[in-house]
Design an enzyme around this catalytic site. Structure first.
Site, PDB file in Angstrom:
ATOM      1  N   TYR A 109     -36.874 -10.201  16.483  1.00 14.26           N
ATOM      2  CA  TYR A 109     -37.526 -11.130  17.410  1.00 14.26           C
ATOM      3  C   TYR A 109     -37.742 -12.523  16.828  1.00 14.26           C
ATOM      4  O   TYR A 109     -37.393 -13.526  17.449  1.00 14.26           O
ATOM      5  CB  TYR A 109     -38.866 -10.574  17.926  1.00 14.26           C
ATOM      6  CG  TYR A 109     -39.470 -11.405  19.025  1.00 14.26           C
ATOM      7  CD1 TYR A 109     -38.945 -11.376  20.315  1.00 14.26           C
ATOM      8  CD2 TYR A 109     -40.557 -12.245  18.786  1.00 14.26           C
ATOM      9  CE1 TYR A 109     -39.479 -12.161  21.328  1.00 14.26           C
ATOM     10  CE2 TYR A 109     -41.105 -13.029  19.785  1.00 14.26           C
ATOM     11  CZ  TYR A 109     -40.558 -12.991  21.060  1.00 14.26           C
ATOM     12  OH  TYR A 109     -41.083 -13.776  22.053  1.00 14.26           O
ATOM     13  N   TYR A 135     -32.020  -2.228   6.373  1.00 10.22           N
ATOM     14  CA  TYR A 135     -31.464  -1.787   7.659  1.00 10.22           C
ATOM     15  C   TYR A 135     -31.095  -3.020   8.474  1.00 10.22           C
ATOM     16  O   TYR A 135     -31.971  -3.787   8.888  1.00 10.22           O
ATOM     17  CB  TYR A 135     -32.486  -0.921   8.387  1.00 10.22           C
ATOM     18  CG  TYR A 135     -32.066  -0.364   9.728  1.00 10.22           C
ATOM     19  CD1 TYR A 135     -30.733  -0.323  10.136  1.00 10.22           C
ATOM     20  CD2 TYR A 135     -33.024   0.145  10.601  1.00 10.22           C
ATOM     21  CE1 TYR A 135     -30.385   0.205  11.365  1.00 10.22           C
ATOM     22  CE2 TYR A 135     -32.690   0.673  11.836  1.00 10.22           C
ATOM     23  CZ  TYR A 135     -31.361   0.706  12.215  1.00 10.22           C
ATOM     24  OH  TYR A 135     -31.011   1.227  13.442  1.00 10.22           O
ATOM     25  N   ARG A 140     -30.225  -4.920  17.913  1.00  9.43           N
ATOM     26  CA  ARG A 140     -31.625  -4.720  18.264  1.00  9.43           C
ATOM     27  C   ARG A 140     -32.525  -5.849  17.759  1.00  9.43           C
ATOM     28  O   ARG A 140     -33.546  -6.152  18.374  1.00  9.43           O
ATOM     29  CB  ARG A 140     -32.132  -3.380  17.714  1.00  9.43           C
ATOM     30  CG  ARG A 140     -31.572  -2.172  18.448  1.00  9.43           C
ATOM     31  CD  ARG A 140     -32.202  -0.888  17.938  1.00  9.43           C
ATOM     32  NE  ARG A 140     -31.699   0.290  18.642  1.00  9.43           N
ATOM     33  CZ  ARG A 140     -32.216   0.784  19.756  1.00  9.43           C
ATOM     34  NH1 ARG A 140     -33.257   0.191  20.316  1.00  9.43           N
ATOM     35  NH2 ARG A 140     -31.709   1.867  20.310  1.00  9.43           N
ATOM     36  N   LYS A 164     -28.452   0.354   5.274  1.00  8.60           N
ATOM     37  CA  LYS A 164     -27.959   1.002   6.482  1.00  8.60           C
ATOM     38  C   LYS A 164     -27.417  -0.118   7.357  1.00  8.60           C
ATOM     39  O   LYS A 164     -28.180  -0.897   7.937  1.00  8.60           O
ATOM     40  CB  LYS A 164     -29.070   1.769   7.200  1.00  8.60           C
ATOM     41  CG  LYS A 164     -28.600   2.408   8.512  1.00  8.60           C
ATOM     42  CD  LYS A 164     -29.753   3.018   9.291  1.00  8.60           C
ATOM     43  CE  LYS A 164     -29.267   3.566  10.629  1.00  8.60           C
ATOM     44  NZ  LYS A 164     -30.388   4.100  11.454  1.00  8.60           N
TER      45      LYS A 164
END
Length: 294
Positions: A109, A135, A140, A164
């Site tokens: 965000y 990650y 997302r 990841k």
């Protein structure tokens, strides 16, 4: 960190019809994965609906899974976000005695610069008593942690042991594999690309579908790591349709529909997510029948 080579699974958080945590289903899920070849378990990631699980529930999840697991598999817990100070506070105040590593998502965000991402993880690295798996999931977070930032962090901080990577970009995976330090692990966060990453030198996957089909998926990844492409692709070709289906509407609604069909847990999710549609559930059931799993 050989304990994180192979298949880790991003566990769902099963819910009862009243949306309380279904601990009976969670125990079935953990045992099912332990018994069928999963190498490690990831608690409270995106697939675990971490954003709608309360702090107290998260503590209960960690404690319960650690008890059921009883030291049999390594455990990873998600502690991440876009408030660096809050993440550090959570790390410092959490009981991580049964946890083997922290999975920390790149800030979402806020859309920080690459330097902001670096400084964020630098601060977390200094605060963490456990190894850290970065990650990167730009779909997302709306922010892509570039390979040069990941590699910089890998070189500068010994307790940052892996990433990841879920950019769904094979070129980015290859750049990470080309430039990373020798002992730094590239873990796929994309079920559909995981085999290709393993064959190219990656360390495995943190999977969504793997928790429902642990025997087949973990064997595919082991074959990929061993360079046995023909045998691995034979398995992947069977799994491609179900992988596509679970992400066609929403994650984890899709994987929860799979787990409901194989009678491990129910498909309930918390708002703002909604359950998989009846059409998708029906298609998933048919595909599982094709795989001999329904």
């Amino acid at each position: 960190m050989t304990q994180f080579i192979g298949t880790g699974v991003a566990l769902i958080t099963p819910f009862n019809s009243d949306l309380t945590i279904d601990f009976d289903a969670l125990e079935r899920l953990v045992e099912y994965n332990i018994e069928n070849g999963t190498e490690y378990l990831v608690i409270s990631g995106t697939t675990g609906e971490s954003v709608t699980v309360t702090k107290e529930e998260k503590k209960e999840l960690i404690s319960f899974i650690a008890k059921v697991n009883n030291g049999r598999l390594p455990l990873v817990v998600g502690i991440g976000g876009n408030n660096t100070a809050a993440i550090i506070e959570e790390i410092e105040s959490s009981d991580l005695s049964h946890i083997d590593a922290i999975l920390s998502v790149s800030p979402y965000y806020s859309k920080p610069t690459q330097e902001g991402i670096y400084q964020h993880f630098k601060a977390i690295s200094k605060a963490s008593p456990k190894p850290i798996i970065l990650y990167n999931v730009p779909g997302r977070t709306s922010s892509n942690m570039l390979p040069e930032t990941t590699v910089r962090l890998a070189k500068d901080f010994e307790n940052i042991i892996a990433v990841k990577e879920a950019s769904n970009n094979m070129g980015q995976y290859l750049e990470l594999l080309r430039t990373k330090p020798n002992d730094f692990m590239i873990i796929s966060g994309d079920d559909d690309l995981a085999l290709g990453v393993a064959l190219a030198g990656g360390s495995g996957v943190i999977s969504v579908i793997g928790q429902a089909l642990p025997k087949e998926f973990s064997e595919m990844i082991r074959l990929g790591i061993a360079g046995k492409a023909k045998e691995a692709y034979d398995l992947q070709f069977k799994l491609i349709p179900i992988i596509g289906l679970i992400f066609s509407e929403n994650n984890p609604a899709g994987i929860k529909a799979v787990l409901e069909t194989v009678k491990i847990s129910k498909s309930h999710v918390r708002l703002p997510l909604v359950e998989a549609t009846d059409k998708l559930k029906s298609t998933i059931k048919a595909e599982l029948e094709n795989l001999g799993k329904s």
